[in-house]
Design a protein around this motif. Structure first.
Motif, PDB file in Angstrom:
ATOM      1  N   GLU A   1       8.361  28.548   6.365  1.00 26.28           N
ATOM      2  CA  GLU A   1       7.742  28.805   5.064  1.00 26.28           C
ATOM      3  C   GLU A   1       6.225  28.958   5.200  1.00 26.28           C
ATOM      4  O   GLU A   1       5.619  29.824   4.573  1.00 26.28           O
ATOM      5  CB  GLU A   1       8.065  27.670   4.092  1.00 26.28           C
ATOM      6  N   HIS A   2       5.639  28.106   6.011  1.00 21.96           N
ATOM      7  CA  HIS A   2       4.191  28.199   6.198  1.00 21.96           C
ATOM      8  C   HIS A   2       3.801  29.507   6.883  1.00 21.96           C
ATOM      9  O   HIS A   2       2.855  30.179   6.462  1.00 21.96           O
ATOM     10  CB  HIS A   2       3.669  27.019   7.019  1.00 21.96           C
ATOM     11  N   LEU A   3       4.523  29.893   7.944  1.00 27.73           N
ATOM     12  CA  LEU A   3       4.171  31.109   8.663  1.00 27.73           C
ATOM     13  C   LEU A   3       4.406  32.357   7.815  1.00 27.73           C
ATOM     14  O   LEU A   3       3.649  33.331   7.912  1.00 27.73           O
ATOM     15  CB  LEU A   3       4.948  31.199   9.973  1.00 27.73           C
ATOM     16  N   VAL A   4       5.427  32.358   6.978  1.00 23.19           N
ATOM     17  CA  VAL A   4       5.654  33.493   6.090  1.00 23.19           C
ATOM     18  C   VAL A   4       4.459  33.675   5.156  1.00 23.19           C
ATOM     19  O   VAL A   4       3.999  34.795   4.912  1.00 23.19           O
ATOM     20  CB  VAL A   4       6.958  33.304   5.282  1.00 23.19           C
ATOM     21  N   GLU A   5       3.939  32.545   4.635  1.00 21.73           N
ATOM     22  CA  GLU A   5       2.776  32.636   3.753  1.00 21.73           C
ATOM     23  C   GLU A   5       1.519  33.004   4.536  1.00 21.73           C
ATOM     24  O   GLU A   5       0.734  33.851   4.106  1.00 21.73           O
ATOM     25  CB  GLU A   5       2.571  31.311   3.026  1.00 21.73           C
ATOM     26  N   ARG A   6       1.347  32.395   5.688  1.00 22.79           N
ATOM     27  CA  ARG A   6       0.137  32.627   6.479  1.00 22.79           C
ATOM     28  C   ARG A   6       0.088  34.052   7.030  1.00 22.79           C
ATOM     29  O   ARG A   6      -0.981  34.648   7.136  1.00 22.79           O
ATOM     30  CB  ARG A   6       0.078  31.624   7.628  1.00 22.79           C
ATOM     31  N   LEU A   7       1.240  34.583   7.386  1.00 20.68           N
ATOM     32  CA  LEU A   7       1.313  35.935   7.947  1.00 20.68           C
ATOM     33  C   LEU A   7       1.882  36.894   6.910  1.00 20.68           C
ATOM     34  O   LEU A   7       2.695  37.764   7.224  1.00 20.68           O
ATOM     35  CB  LEU A   7       2.194  35.925   9.206  1.00 20.68           C
ATOM     36  N   SER A   8       1.432  36.756   5.680  1.00 19.48           N
ATOM     37  CA  SER A   8       1.992  37.549   4.586  1.00 19.48           C
ATOM     38  C   SER A   8       1.848  39.042   4.822  1.00 19.48           C
ATOM     39  O   SER A   8       2.671  39.833   4.355  1.00 19.48           O
ATOM     40  CB  SER A   8       1.330  37.161   3.262  1.00 19.48           C
ATOM     41  N   GLY A   9       0.818  39.437   5.555  1.00 21.94           N
ATOM     42  CA  GLY A   9       0.627  40.858   5.828  1.00 21.94           C
ATOM     43  C   GLY A   9       1.711  41.433   6.712  1.00 21.94           C
ATOM     44  O   GLY A   9       1.987  42.642   6.675  1.00 21.94           O
ATOM     45  N   ALA A  10       2.328  40.590   7.522  1.00 19.64           N
ATOM     46  CA  ALA A  10       3.375  41.065   8.428  1.00 19.64           C
ATOM     47  C   ALA A  10       4.715  41.197   7.730  1.00 19.64           C
ATOM     48  O   ALA A  10       5.547  42.018   8.121  1.00 19.64           O
ATOM     49  CB  ALA A  10       3.505  40.118   9.614  1.00 19.64           C
ATOM     50  N   GLY A  11       4.941  40.378   6.703  1.00 17.96           N
ATOM     51  CA  GLY A  11       6.214  40.426   5.995  1.00 17.96           C
ATOM     52  C   GLY A  11       7.172  39.356   6.484  1.00 17.96           C
ATOM     53  O   GLY A  11       7.181  38.994   7.674  1.00 17.96           O
ATOM     54  N   ALA A  12       8.014  38.857   5.566  1.00 14.42           N
ATOM     55  CA  ALA A  12       8.953  37.785   5.899  1.00 14.42           C
ATOM     56  C   ALA A  12       9.947  38.227   6.969  1.00 14.42           C
ATOM     57  O   ALA A  12      10.359  37.432   7.819  1.00 14.42           O
ATOM     58  CB  ALA A  12       9.689  37.324   4.644  1.00 14.42           C
ATOM     59  N   GLY A  13      10.331  39.499   6.944  1.00 17.15           N
ATOM     60  CA  GLY A  13      11.291  39.985   7.931  1.00 17.15           C
ATOM     61  C   GLY A  13      10.762  39.899   9.345  1.00 17.15           C
ATOM     62  O   GLY A  13      11.513  39.567  10.278  1.00 17.15           O
ATOM     63  N   VAL A  14       9.479  40.180   9.520  1.00 20.96           N
ATOM     64  CA  VAL A  14       8.881  40.096  10.848  1.00 20.96           C
ATOM     65  C   VAL A  14       8.870  38.649  11.328  1.00 20.96           C
ATOM     66  O   VAL A  14       9.212  38.348  12.477  1.00 20.96           O
ATOM     67  CB  VAL A  14       7.447  40.665  10.838  1.00 20.96           C
ATOM     68  N   VAL A  15       8.492  37.730  10.450  1.00 14.10           N
ATOM     69  CA  VAL A  15       8.453  36.305  10.820  1.00 14.10           C
ATOM     70  C   VAL A  15       9.861  35.817  11.152  1.00 14.10           C
ATOM     71  O   VAL A  15      10.063  35.111  12.156  1.00 14.10           O
ATOM     72  CB  VAL A  15       7.831  35.473   9.687  1.00 14.10           C
ATOM     73  N   ASP A  16      10.840  36.192  10.348  1.00 14.97           N
ATOM     74  CA  ASP A  16      12.220  35.780  10.622  1.00 14.97           C
ATOM     75  C   ASP A  16      12.685  36.329  11.972  1.00 14.97           C
ATOM     76  O   ASP A  16      13.389  35.639  12.730  1.00 14.97           O
ATOM     77  CB  ASP A  16      13.151  36.269   9.510  1.00 14.97           C
ATOM     78  N   GLY A  17      12.301  37.556  12.277  1.00  9.63           N
ATOM     79  CA  GLY A  17      12.666  38.139  13.562  1.00  9.63           C
ATOM     80  C   GLY A  17      12.070  37.383  14.728  1.00  9.63           C
ATOM     81  O   GLY A  17      12.716  37.216  15.778  1.00  9.63           O
TER      82      GLY A  17
END
Length: 320
Positions: free
Chosen positions: A36-52
């Protein structure tokens, strides 16, 4: 004063001379999981990228093991991952080493090559190139030189000595001399010392002079001039006593002689394409002089580069 605990060493190796990204989870926040923190922190990348990244095991902890996407949020926890390196056009000019010892490396940087990874310039930077070419993974820049400016840059070899060299620049104990090619104005009285207050706002491309206590000081000398067609060219020595963003470019523009090839001053030009290396900014970091804080040795380095608009104006203007 309480000493800050240094972060643990990275469990990931460099990739193409680029360090992995290190994230320390804040002391407090609304996040239930690391994801959850990384999705918010890396919002420019998108949740899909973080999940990947989590699914591929690319987010790791201090032990080098993958962190699960549902791992509970833990204040102060460090995690590491490698960013996806952007496609970069190689800057087709050599990066020349002018000095190397066990403490420092001094290079003569070409125009268009960024000093350190930032934005869309990551692996194709002076720092990443040097780490790859010299095989020194601990190399770090002691200061920065604008991507469009050529000339001397100092890098440190040993992490434990880095602060001593960076302090030289912070405390203005390094004499820096620049050279520029700009229009020649016979009515401009030189030499002179320019003093003004310069501000650079986040998100704004240009810096500007405002009223107030001066925070930018530059000594300007004319060291040569020549007639060229209907106009004239001047060759200038610039010695800054301070280090504000775009200081030399702002001061030369304020004097009515903006540096040739400047895409920001006096007017902001349309962005050049990534592979356009024509008409480089005619600004060169010509000299660095300082007393080595580790060895006590007096260092005097000079760039061997020649500003093209002074040597061959027609060729520079034509972008050949």
């Amino acid at each position: 004063m309480r000493r800050r605990t240094p972060p643990p060493p990275s469990p990931l190796p460099q990739r193409r001379g680029v360090d992995p990204v290190r994230v320390r989870l804040p002391a407090a926040g609304p996040w239930a999981t690391v994801r959850e923190h990384l999705v918010e922190r890396l919002s420019g990348a998108g949740a899909g990228v973080v999940d990947g990244m989590f699914e591929a095991g690319l987010v790791v902890g201090a032990d080098g093991r993958p962190v699960a996407a549902d791992a509970p949020y833990e204040p102060g926890l460090f995690v590491w991952f490698h960013r996806e390196l952007p496609d970069e056009v190689r800057v087709p000019f050599p990066l020349e080493v002018v000095h190397r010892d066990e403490h420092i490396v001094v290079v003569d940087k070409p125009h268009f090559l960024a000093t350190t990874p930032r934005g869309s310039h990551v692996a194709e930077t002076a720092l990443a190139r040097l780490r790859r070419e010299l095989g020194i993974g601990t190399l770090t820049a002691a200061h920065r030189l604008d991507r469009l400016t050529a000339g001397l840059v100092l890098f440190t070899v040993r992490p434990e000595e880095r602060g001593a060299y960076q302090t030289l620049f912070r405390d203005r104990r390094v004499r820096k001399e620049y050279e520029a090619v700009a229009p020649y104005d016979p009515s401009l009285a030189l030499p002179r010392t320019v003093r003004s207050r310069i501000v650079k706002e986040r998100g704004v491309l240009t810096a500007r002079e405002v009223a107030g206590e001066p925070n930018a000081v530059t000594h300007v000398e004319l060291i040569g001039h020549r007639a060229w067609r209907e106009a004239g060219l001047g060759r200038y020595r610039l010695v800054p006593a301070t280090g504000q963003t775009h200081q030399l470019r702002v001061h030369m523009n304020a004097l009515g002689v903006p540096i040739l090839g400047d895409p920001l001053y006096p007017d902001v030009a349309a962005p050049a394409s990534a592979g356009d290396f024509r008409r480089p900014l005619q600004l060169l970091a010509r000299a660095l002089e300082f007393t080595d804080p580790v060895t006590g040795r007096e260092h005097r380095f000079r760039s061997g580069r020649v500003l093209e608009a002074w040597a061959a104006y027609d060729r520079w203007a034509a972008g050949r």
